[in-house]
Design an enzyme around this catalytic site. Structure first.
Site, PDB file in Angstrom:
ATOM      1  N   ASN A 116       1.063  -1.150  -0.091  1.00 53.41           N
ATOM      2  CA  ASN A 116      -0.129  -0.079  -0.081  1.00 53.41           C
ATOM      3  C   ASN A 116       0.901   1.286   0.118  1.00 53.41           C
ATOM      4  O   ASN A 116       1.839   1.309   0.607  1.00 53.41           O
ATOM      5  CB  ASN A 116      -0.981   0.070   1.181  1.00 53.41           C
ATOM      6  N   PHE A 120      -1.833   8.265   3.972  1.00 51.60           N
ATOM      7  CA  PHE A 120      -2.725   8.816   4.897  1.00 51.60           C
ATOM      8  C   PHE A 120      -3.974   9.713   4.510  1.00 51.60           C
ATOM      9  O   PHE A 120      -4.138  10.647   4.849  1.00 51.60           O
ATOM     10  CB  PHE A 120      -1.864   9.630   5.891  1.00 51.60           C
ATOM     11  N   ASN A 176       2.459   7.707  14.958  1.00 48.63           N
ATOM     12  CA  ASN A 176       3.088   7.207  13.740  1.00 48.63           C
ATOM     13  C   ASN A 176       3.983   7.715  13.328  1.00 48.63           C
ATOM     14  O   ASN A 176       4.014   8.907  12.512  1.00 48.63           O
ATOM     15  CB  ASN A 176       2.028   6.944  12.835  1.00 48.63           C
ATOM     16  N   SER A 179       5.450   5.161   8.791  1.00 51.52           N
ATOM     17  CA  SER A 179       4.808   4.804   7.472  1.00 51.52           C
ATOM     18  C   SER A 179       5.932   5.196   6.208  1.00 51.52           C
ATOM     19  O   SER A 179       6.640   6.263   6.443  1.00 51.52           O
ATOM     20  CB  SER A 179       3.543   5.695   6.915  1.00 51.52           C
ATOM     21  N   ASN A 181       5.092   6.224   3.458  1.00 51.27           N
ATOM     22  CA  ASN A 181       4.230   6.705   2.337  1.00 51.27           C
ATOM     23  C   ASN A 181       4.191   8.197   2.576  1.00 51.27           C
ATOM     24  O   ASN A 181       3.336   8.676   1.697  1.00 51.27           O
ATOM     25  CB  ASN A 181       2.905   5.907   2.153  1.00 51.27           C
ATOM     26  N   THR A 182       4.505   8.670   3.645  1.00 53.38           N
ATOM     27  CA  THR A 182       4.664  10.158   3.700  1.00 53.38           C
ATOM     28  C   THR A 182       6.128  10.486   3.580  1.00 53.38           C
ATOM     29  O   THR A 182       6.987  10.307   4.616  1.00 53.38           O
ATOM     30  CB  THR A 182       3.999  10.563   4.910  1.00 53.38           C
ATOM     31  N   LYS A 218       4.714   4.111  17.252  1.00 54.35           N
ATOM     32  CA  LYS A 218       4.742   2.820  16.186  1.00 54.35           C
ATOM     33  C   LYS A 218       6.186   2.931  15.407  1.00 54.35           C
ATOM     34  O   LYS A 218       6.277   4.068  14.855  1.00 54.35           O
ATOM     35  CB  LYS A 218       3.565   2.966  15.268  1.00 54.35           C
ATOM     36  N   ASN A 247       5.307  -1.291  11.965  1.00 53.20           N
ATOM     37  CA  ASN A 247       4.611  -0.879  10.526  1.00 53.20           C
ATOM     38  C   ASN A 247       5.142  -1.848   9.267  1.00 53.20           C
ATOM     39  O   ASN A 247       5.917  -2.755   9.582  1.00 53.20           O
ATOM     40  CB  ASN A 247       5.035   0.483  10.340  1.00 53.20           C
ATOM     41  N   TYR A 322      -3.999  -7.065  10.225  1.00 51.16           N
ATOM     42  CA  TYR A 322      -4.837  -6.183   9.184  1.00 51.16           C
ATOM     43  C   TYR A 322      -4.729  -7.007   8.032  1.00 51.16           C
ATOM     44  O   TYR A 322      -5.834  -7.500   7.623  1.00 51.16           O
ATOM     45  CB  TYR A 322      -4.096  -4.889   8.866  1.00 51.16           C
ATOM     46  N   THR A 323      -3.566  -7.638   7.514  1.00 50.96           N
ATOM     47  CA  THR A 323      -3.609  -8.341   6.189  1.00 50.96           C
ATOM     48  C   THR A 323      -4.255  -9.609   6.526  1.00 50.96           C
ATOM     49  O   THR A 323      -4.757 -10.241   5.631  1.00 50.96           O
ATOM     50  CB  THR A 323      -2.303  -8.476   5.701  1.00 50.96           C
TER      51      THR A 323
END
Length: 352
Positions: A116, A120, A176, A179, A181-182, A218, A247, A322-323
């Protein structure tokens, strides 16, 4: 049955489309009078062997839903009714943001994994706060992150804004900083950046809430071992309540999926079974470093009762997934809870 539906139908749809369909179904279910209490009685963790006392809270079971599924606090009651002992919403940012361009969510079915790069996507802290007001039947953690357009040198103020909006409504609060992705977010895991951030969030939470809201951080599985130790030391120094490990990972090592398919999925965080080994390593390292002074929530590759049991024996107080839910289906939490309860009862009997 779910595996058949997944194989024949769901895997042929985009992952984000299925996610939207799931939320539509959850909202519909929540609107049916009496449906959630019935589900909760049928599927919830009711075995006393599963109960956990942690963070000043009574968890009906140690299995929780990790952040990332219910980003906007829209379906936590329904998700709790399906058997999760707690639900972590978010990641929520101070300002609303659309996230990264689509497509941004991909399945690697052969690896039981997901890639993914959502970024966010959420409606912002004020919208989440509105949804969190009122009575609840499930423990809800709130996971906060940095707004993408906010520069790194203004990150502390951004996290503080989210804390001021949400801390009083959270059963526990998670910072957090992990991640992928940021842009620049993972830089905040460095102790010299993390110390002022966590200090400011703690002060803000204490300022807006009459109770002491448990605070956790996290971290990423991609941290070097020395950096994992440094975060554990900092958490102890600052009196944090716990650490969530871990994460998603940016690694693509050891995947069974065809390399061309992995390449097509592109960048982002990888979750699921391939994360299992490293997540367990980080958990054990944190427990060795911090002893029992921190609540450790283990997440990453939890698929079965055996996985959850291994994490608890390695030092986790709680586990998240989650997954596992994506590949296991809506009855998966009940199945895992039942298997875990058997292991806990067997161990308790053996210790007598």
């Amino acid at each position: 049955m779910y595996r058949l539906v997944f194989s024949l139908i769901l895997r042929r749809l985009s992952a984000e489309t299925v996610h939207r369909m799931s939320f539509a179904a959850l909202r519909l279910l929540g609107a049916v009078p009496g449906a959630l209490p019935l589900l909760r009685r049928a599927l919830g963790p009711r075995d006393p062997a599963l109960r956990v006392r942690a963070l000043g809270l009574e968890f009906p079971g140690p299995l929780g839903l990790a952040a990332g599924f219910d980003k906007d606090a829209e379906a936590y009651e329904a998700l709790g009714a399906f058997g999760f002992g707690f639900v972590e919403i978010g990641t929520v940012t101070a300002r609303p943001q659309p996230g990264n361009p689509k497509p941004r969510l991909f399945r690697l079915v052969r690896d039981r994994a997901i890639v993914n790069r959502m970024g966010f996507n959420n409606h912002g802290a004020r919208a989440a706060a509105t949804r969190l007001r009122g009575p609840r039947n499930v423990i809800v953690g709130v996971n906060i992150g940095k707004t993408k357009v906010v520069p790194e040198d203004e990150a502390v103020a951004d996290y503080v804004a989210s804390t001021e909006a949400l801390a009083a409504l959270a059963d526990y609060l998670v910072v957090n900083v992990s991640s992928p992705n940021t842009p620049g977010l993972r830089n905040l895991q460095a102790v010299e950046h993390l110390r002022p951030l966590l200090t400011a969030v703690r002060e803000a939470a204490d300022r807006v809430s009459d109770r002491r809201v448990p605070l956790l951080v996290k971290i990423a599985p991609d941290l070097a071992d020395a950096d994992v130790d440094a975060v554990a030391d900092l958490a102890l120094e600052l009196g944090l309540d716990g650490i969530i490990a871990t994460n998603t990972t940016i690694s693509r090592d050891g995947l069974a999926t065809d390399p061309a398919e992995v390449e097509a999925a592109g960048g982002g965080g990888l979750s699921g079974a391939p994360l299992k080994r490293r997540s367990l390593e980080v958990l054990r390292r944190l427990r060795d470093r911090a002893g029992d002074h921190l609540v450790l929530i283990s997440v990453g590759g939890v698929e079965t009762a055996d996985d959850a049991w291994e994490r608890l024996r390695a030092g986790a107080t709680l586990v998240q997934a989650y997954t596992g839910l994506i590949y296991g289906g809506p009855l998966w939490p009940r199945t895992l809870n039942r298997g875990l309860a058997r292991r806990l009862r067997t161990t308790t009997a053996a210790d007598r």
